[in-house]
Design an enzyme around this catalytic site. Structure first.
Site, mmCIF file in Angstrom:
data_model
loop_
_atom_site.group_PDB
_atom_site.id
_atom_site.type_symbol
_atom_site.label_atom_id
_atom_site.label_comp_id
_atom_site.label_asym_id
_atom_site.label_seq_id
_atom_site.Cartn_x
_atom_site.Cartn_y
_atom_site.Cartn_z
ATOM 1 N N ALA A 44 -22.240 21.959 -77.541
ATOM 2 C CA ALA A 44 -21.419 20.916 -78.140
ATOM 3 C C ALA A 44 -22.184 20.041 -79.144
ATOM 4 O O ALA A 44 -21.594 19.518 -80.087
ATOM 5 C CB ALA A 44 -20.819 20.051 -77.040
ATOM 6 N N ARG A 54 -21.969 15.216 -72.751
ATOM 7 C CA ARG A 54 -22.947 14.448 -71.964
ATOM 8 C C ARG A 54 -23.799 13.445 -72.734
ATOM 9 O O ARG A 54 -24.650 12.795 -72.138
ATOM 10 C CB ARG A 54 -23.853 15.419 -71.193
ATOM 11 C CG ARG A 54 -23.076 16.168 -70.131
ATOM 12 C CD ARG A 54 -23.875 17.182 -69.375
ATOM 13 N NE ARG A 54 -23.021 17.922 -68.459
ATOM 14 C CZ ARG A 54 -22.201 18.914 -68.821
ATOM 15 N NH1 ARG A 54 -22.129 19.297 -70.083
ATOM 16 N NH2 ARG A 54 -21.440 19.515 -67.931
ATOM 17 N N ASP A 70 -14.576 25.344 -80.768
ATOM 18 C CA ASP A 70 -13.940 24.758 -81.946
ATOM 19 C C ASP A 70 -13.822 25.681 -83.157
ATOM 20 O O ASP A 70 -13.180 25.340 -84.147
ATOM 21 C CB ASP A 70 -14.682 23.468 -82.360
ATOM 22 C CG ASP A 70 -16.192 23.685 -82.556
ATOM 23 O OD1 ASP A 70 -16.595 24.783 -82.999
ATOM 24 O OD2 ASP A 70 -16.957 22.740 -82.273
ATOM 25 N N HIS A 84 -17.177 30.405 -74.074
ATOM 26 C CA HIS A 84 -16.141 29.616 -73.393
ATOM 27 C C HIS A 84 -14.787 29.698 -74.087
ATOM 28 O O HIS A 84 -13.923 28.870 -73.850
ATOM 29 C CB HIS A 84 -16.593 28.158 -73.270
ATOM 30 C CG HIS A 84 -17.774 27.988 -72.351
ATOM 31 N ND1 HIS A 84 -18.587 26.878 -72.337
ATOM 32 C CD2 HIS A 84 -18.286 28.805 -71.404
ATOM 33 C CE1 HIS A 84 -19.542 27.026 -71.435
ATOM 34 N NE2 HIS A 84 -19.384 28.189 -70.860
ATOM 35 N N THR A 99 -27.457 21.713 -76.961
ATOM 36 C CA THR A 99 -26.894 21.950 -75.622
ATOM 37 C C THR A 99 -27.782 21.321 -74.564
ATOM 38 O O THR A 99 -29.007 21.402 -74.660
ATOM 39 C CB THR A 99 -26.699 23.460 -75.348
ATOM 40 O OG1 THR A 99 -26.359 23.627 -73.956
ATOM 41 C CG2 THR A 99 -27.929 24.298 -75.660
HETATM 42 P P1 NAD Z 1 -23.350 18.856 -73.518
HETATM 43 O O1 NAD Z 1 -22.410 17.761 -73.894
HETATM 44 O O2 NAD Z 1 -23.664 19.036 -72.090
HETATM 45 O O3 NAD Z 1 -24.744 18.635 -74.259
HETATM 46 C C1 NAD Z 1 -24.827 18.413 -75.633
HETATM 47 C C2 NAD Z 1 -26.284 18.212 -75.966
HETATM 48 O O4 NAD Z 1 -26.402 18.174 -77.378
HETATM 49 C C3 NAD Z 1 -26.893 16.929 -75.413
HETATM 50 O O5 NAD Z 1 -28.076 17.245 -74.716
HETATM 51 C C4 NAD Z 1 -27.199 16.086 -76.668
HETATM 52 O O6 NAD Z 1 -28.403 15.359 -76.552
HETATM 53 C C5 NAD Z 1 -27.295 17.129 -77.738
HETATM 54 N N1 NAD Z 1 -26.858 16.694 -79.063
HETATM 55 C C6 NAD Z 1 -25.752 15.983 -79.382
HETATM 56 N N2 NAD Z 1 -25.648 15.859 -80.715
HETATM 57 C C7 NAD Z 1 -26.745 16.481 -81.245
HETATM 58 C C8 NAD Z 1 -27.225 16.682 -82.566
HETATM 59 N N3 NAD Z 1 -26.548 16.219 -83.619
HETATM 60 N N4 NAD Z 1 -28.378 17.371 -82.740
HETATM 61 C C9 NAD Z 1 -29.086 17.842 -81.672
HETATM 62 N N5 NAD Z 1 -28.666 17.675 -80.397
HETATM 63 C C10 NAD Z 1 -27.519 17.014 -80.188
HETATM 64 O O7 NAD Z 1 -22.790 20.191 -74.176
HETATM 65 P P2 NAD Z 1 -23.021 21.713 -73.764
HETATM 66 O O8 NAD Z 1 -24.390 21.907 -73.287
HETATM 67 O O9 NAD Z 1 -22.483 22.515 -74.879
HETATM 68 O O10 NAD Z 1 -22.083 21.982 -72.500
HETATM 69 C C11 NAD Z 1 -20.840 21.399 -72.332
HETATM 70 C C12 NAD Z 1 -19.581 22.182 -72.516
HETATM 71 O O11 NAD Z 1 -18.908 21.430 -73.465
HETATM 72 C C13 NAD Z 1 -19.579 23.535 -73.113
HETATM 73 O O12 NAD Z 1 -19.080 24.364 -72.147
HETATM 74 C C14 NAD Z 1 -18.550 23.480 -74.252
HETATM 75 O O13 NAD Z 1 -17.557 24.468 -74.053
HETATM 76 C C15 NAD Z 1 -17.885 22.167 -74.094
HETATM 77 N N6 NAD Z 1 -17.566 21.374 -75.290
HETATM 78 C C16 NAD Z 1 -17.361 21.955 -76.481
HETATM 79 C C17 NAD Z 1 -17.101 21.187 -77.600
HETATM 80 C C18 NAD Z 1 -16.858 21.880 -78.908
HETATM 81 O O14 NAD Z 1 -16.325 22.977 -78.935
HETATM 82 N N7 NAD Z 1 -17.264 21.283 -80.029
HETATM 83 C C19 NAD Z 1 -17.090 19.797 -77.504
HETATM 84 C C20 NAD Z 1 -17.305 19.211 -76.240
HETATM 85 C C21 NAD Z 1 -17.557 20.014 -75.145
#
Ligand code: NAD
Length: 240
Positions: free
Chosen positions: A22, A34, A106, A121, A191
Site C-alpha cells: 500500500a 498501517r 488499485d 490480493h 509494505t
Molecule cells: P501497510 O499499510 O501495512 O504498510 C504500508 C507501509 O508502507 C508502511 O510500513 C509505511 O511505512 C510504508 N509507506 C507508506 N507510504 C510510503 C512511501 N511513500 N514510501 C515508502 N514507504 C511508504 O500495507 P501493506 O503492507 O501493503 O499491507 C496491507 C494491505 O493493504 C494489503 O493487503 C493491501 O491489499 C491493502 N491495501 C491496499 C491499498 C491499495 O491498493 N492502494 C491501500 C490500502 C490497503
C-alpha cells in the site's frame, strides 16, 4: 549516496523483481493501512474496526455496511500513478524488471504501463456476481448504491479482492513465489510486511541483492543488502 547505490544495483541486473504494498500508492493519495494517517488509525463511523468490516463474514452478514465502507474507503476513482509506478514501468520497458508483485488492489501499476503484474490480493476493477458469476467493472460498483445487485439474476456483486478470512488465489501466489525464487535482485517497497502469507514471499528469495525501501521499519530490515527508509517515489525516480 544511497540512491546511487541502488542505481548501481539496478544497472548491474537484468532480472529484477519488485514486490510492493500500500505504501507504493500513498503518493497517489491512497492511504495505506498501517501508517500514522493510514486507514487503521482512523476511527470509523461504522462502529467496527476496518479489519472487521473488510472480512468475509462481514460481507456475508452486513453487506450494506461493507459496501458503504468499501466505496468510501477503498476506492479512489481518480487516483493516478506516481513516480514509483512510472519508474517500475520504465524498468520493465528497459527489459530489466521482470515482474511487479503487488498486494495493492488499485490497478495503478497497469495504469502506469507495467504489463507483467501479479495482484496477490485482487483488484477493485474486477467484480463478479456471487450467484451467476457475471462479471462487472468498477463503474458498476460506483454507479449502484447500497448492495450492488446483478442485472441478470439479482445476486450480490462483490469485488474480486481478498478479504480477511479468505484464501489468496494459490495459482497467483505460486507464480509469485516462483518469480521471487528466480529473481537476481528483489526490491521490496511500501509494505509493512505484516500481512501473511504475502509477506512470506520474501522467504523464497535467494538472489544477489535484497533491496528494501520503506518509510518505517519492517521485520525484514536486517536481511536487506540495501535498506532505504524513505519515500519510494523519490528513491525509485532517482535510481531508474
Ligand atoms: P501497510 O499499510 O501495512 O504498510 C504500508 C507501509 O508502507 C508502511 O510500513 C509505511 O511505512 C510504508 N509507506 C507508506 N507510504 C510510503 C512511501 N511513500 N514510501 C515508502 N514507504 C511508504 O500495507 P501493506 O503492507 O501493503 O499491507 C496491507 C494491505 O493493504 C494489503 O493487503 C493491501 O491489499 C491493502 N491495501 C491496499 C491499498 C491499495 O491498493 N492502494 C491501500 C490500502 C490497503
Amino acid at each position: 549516496m544511497r540512491s546511487e547505490n541502488l542505481k548501481d544495483i539496478l544497472a548491474g541486473s537484468g532480472s529484477i523483481v519488485f514486490f510492493g504494498g500500500a505504501g507504493v500508492s500513498t503518493e497517489s493519495g491512497i492511504p495505506d493501512f498501517r501508517s500514522e494517517d493510514g486507514i487503521y488509525r482512523t476511527r470509523t463511523r461504522y462502529g467496527y474496526p476496518p479489519e472487521t468490516i473488510l472480512s468475509h463474514s462481514f460481507l456475508e452478514n452486513k453487506p450494506d455496511v461493507f459496501f458503504d465502507f468499501y466505496r468510501n474507503t477503498m476506492i479512489y476513482r481518480y487516483a493516478k500513478p506516481n513516480a514509483a509506478h512510472f519508474a517500475l514501468a520504465d524498468l520493465e520497458r528497459q527489459g530489466r524488471l521482470k515482474t511487479v508483485i503487488t498486494q495493492n488492489i488499485d490497478g495503478l501499476h497497469q495504469m502506469a504501463g507495467s504489463t507483467n503484474v501479479l495482484e496477490l490480493h485482487g483488484s477493485v476493477h474486477r467484480n463478479h456476481c456471487l450467484n451467476c458469476s457475471r462479471t462487472y467493472g468498477l463503474d458498476f460498483i460506483l454507479q449502484t448504491g447500497g448492495i450492488p445487485r446483478c442485472e441478470s439474476c439479482g445476486g450480490i456483486v462483490r469485488p474480486d479482492v481478498v478479504l480477511y478470512g479468505e484464501q489468496l488465489d494459490m495459482d497467483v501466489f505460486a507464480r509469485a513465489a516462483e518469480t521471487v525464487q528466480k529473481a537476481d535482485v528483489l526490491i521490496v517497497g511500501g509494505t509493512s510486511l505484516s500481512v501473511y502469507p504475502a509477506s512470506g514471499l520474501v522467504g523464497y528469495y535467494s538472489g544477489r541483492k535484497l533491496v528494501l525501501i520503506n518509510k518505517s521499519a519492517t521485520p525484514y530490515d536486517e536481511e536487506a543488502d540495501l535498506l532505504i527508509h524513505g519515500s519510494i517515489g523519490e528513491v525509485l525516480k532517482a535510481a531508474v
